[in-house]
Design an enzyme around this catalytic site. Structure first.
Site, mmCIF file in Angstrom:
data_model
loop_
_atom_site.group_PDB
_atom_site.id
_atom_site.type_symbol
_atom_site.label_atom_id
_atom_site.label_comp_id
_atom_site.label_asym_id
_atom_site.label_seq_id
_atom_site.Cartn_x
_atom_site.Cartn_y
_atom_site.Cartn_z
ATOM 1 N N MET A 119 6.740 1.342 3.268
ATOM 2 C CA MET A 119 7.362 -0.064 3.661
ATOM 3 C C MET A 119 6.205 -0.781 4.579
ATOM 4 O O MET A 119 5.179 0.140 5.437
ATOM 5 C CB MET A 119 9.105 0.292 4.218
ATOM 6 C CG MET A 119 10.094 0.076 3.702
ATOM 7 S SD MET A 119 10.344 -0.988 2.657
ATOM 8 C CE MET A 119 11.214 -1.739 4.292
ATOM 9 N N CYS A 120 6.092 -1.492 4.375
ATOM 10 C CA CYS A 120 5.240 -2.252 5.360
ATOM 11 C C CYS A 120 5.735 -2.988 6.304
ATOM 12 O O CYS A 120 7.036 -2.980 6.429
ATOM 13 C CB CYS A 120 4.211 -3.749 4.318
ATOM 14 S SG CYS A 120 3.917 -2.936 2.949
ATOM 15 N N GLU A 121 4.631 -4.035 7.086
ATOM 16 C CA GLU A 121 5.686 -4.362 8.330
ATOM 17 C C GLU A 121 5.121 -5.479 8.942
ATOM 18 O O GLU A 121 3.547 -6.049 8.234
ATOM 19 C CB GLU A 121 5.579 -3.474 9.935
ATOM 20 C CG GLU A 121 6.559 -2.155 9.555
ATOM 21 C CD GLU A 121 6.624 -1.501 10.694
ATOM 22 O OE1 GLU A 121 6.601 -2.287 11.948
ATOM 23 O OE2 GLU A 121 7.028 0.082 10.946
ATOM 24 N N ASN A 129 7.188 -7.543 2.812
ATOM 25 C CA ASN A 129 7.678 -6.200 3.315
ATOM 26 C C ASN A 129 8.833 -6.071 2.775
ATOM 27 O O ASN A 129 10.476 -6.250 1.936
ATOM 28 C CB ASN A 129 8.433 -6.612 4.441
ATOM 29 C CG ASN A 129 9.303 -5.208 4.648
ATOM 30 O OD1 ASN A 129 10.002 -4.668 3.307
ATOM 31 N ND2 ASN A 129 8.598 -4.513 5.747
#
Lengths: 259, 259
Positions: free
Chosen positions: A1-3, A108
């Site tokens: 996961m990205c933020e 995201n």
């Protein structure tokens, strides 16, 4: 996961405090070590700092933190790759011009089968599902309003609708900016806070840093901050409902759309 | 007048030495104090450092000089404004995506009546004649090859032809990059040098700096540098003929077009 990290305000504000929190999560306290980017608008154009290296170790990120640039609208991202290798071409945020202004996008989640989304004028440079979805979304806006940008309410409704359609193909949390407004879609995970008078102290969750906003603000200032997870521990963040999109305009939550 | 700096190579090279010379000319030894920009390609995408502040005093320029990023293709610019106020939107180089790659453009000179040049899919964000001419040029390429990029020779011929047509309206020295090649048009003032083995020393004209390239190169390296004026005092720069366009590819002068 990205933020994701977004900021939208009614007075030029530097994003260093929030970026410091996000940056620590890029290869520091969290595992988002595949590059980072930060776009800062000045009017209709955005300048974008991009680095395929982990934000926690990036000299460019240190420079950005040490040399605050004030802006009304910023979009940042730290990446944990799911699709596409680590490279500059795959580093968020992505930028394209539409209607004579820069549009900036960060995502995201993962959009499954993104490559089946039709393209038109905008062609991805990298290999991420995110950039493909962004190109599709912008082309959708362009094709819907061939004579130019519609009024704010019509435009944000169109963004929400396109976002919702793409969102059916996977997880589509995103931040999108056009230099005037910040569109923030929550698919699964997004929160926001609006800081305004009386300003107080905020304490970062990921770093031993506290800031007192009171001496650097006026009673008219409004600063909206959007993030994947709350960045501070002593403030109340609004948690997004899945499949909604917020629109921030001059530091206010202007609209909430089903999306 | 503004000043242009381009670099195109067959091995990743940092542009710090040449940028140091150019930077001193941005509000230092010369009067080009209205902002600067530097685009560095990594594959098909360019990352661009932009600053509306004078290069000689810019902390971002100091960062770029202190943190060399290697690239095969770079385009830099320092600005002495002739049209349009000093702002981020008016800071060269400009970038747009065509055929799934970033195109980067910087201009020296003034195109009279640039606003009469037809636009299509690319709309200027700022108010310079330069960005308007760039948008017109890219639209010309897109419209000429609607199915995608043609072969290299056809493409560079088309760039030269479009550049020559726009050039009739004023002074159109430019650098244009697509991540593969550097197109460098001389209207009035442009020069280049190709550094290759045996590498020797070079001494900057605007700063008391000498570099010995020999220890940091191999016999196969080729680095083409293009500039408005010669940046070094002890090398022989090729002075451009008015109304010609050079195309650099992997550190070689691949073609010279009438333009």
């Amino acid at each position: 996961m990205c933020e994701l990290l977004g900021m939208e305000c009614n007075v030029p504000t530097d994003i260093v405090f929030s970026f410091t929190g996000l940056r620590r999560r890029g290869g520091g306290t969290a595992h988002h070590a595949d590059g980072w980017g930060l776009a800062l608008y000045e009017g209709k154009r955005a300048r974008t700092f991009l680095d395929p290296e982990p934000a926690a170790k990036s000299p460019l990120a240190a420079f950005v933190a040490a040399n605050p640039i004030k802006t009304l609208l910023a979009i940042g991202h730290i990446r944990k790759k799911t699709r596409g290798p680590t490279s500059l071409a795959n580093t968020h945020p992505f930028t394209r011009e539409l209607w004579g202004r820069d549009w900036v996008f960060a995502h995201n989640g993962t959009v499954r089968g993104a490559r089946s989304l039709a393209l038109g004028r905008y062609v991805p440079i990298g290999t991420t599902d995110s950039e493909h979805a962004f190109c599709h979304l912008l082309e959708g806006l362009r094709a819907s309003f061939p004579k130019g940008a519609p009024d704010a309410a019509t435009l944000s409704e169109a963004v929400a609708e396109l976002g919702g359609t793409i969102g059916k193909k996977g997880t589509f949390n995103f931040l999108l900016g056009d230099g005037q407004r910040l569109y923030a879609r929550c698919a699964t995970k997004l929160c926001h806070i609006i800081r305004r008078a009386p300003f107080g102290q905020a304490r970062l969750a990921d770093e031993d840093v506290t800031i007192d906003f009171a001496p650097v603000t006026t009673t008219r200032d409004r600063v909206a901050v959007v993030s994947t997870v709350p960045l501070t521990t002593n403030e109340t963040w609004q948690i997004g409902e899945p499949n909604t999109m917020w629109v921030f305009d001059r530091g206010r939550l202007a609209q909430t759309h089903a999306s």
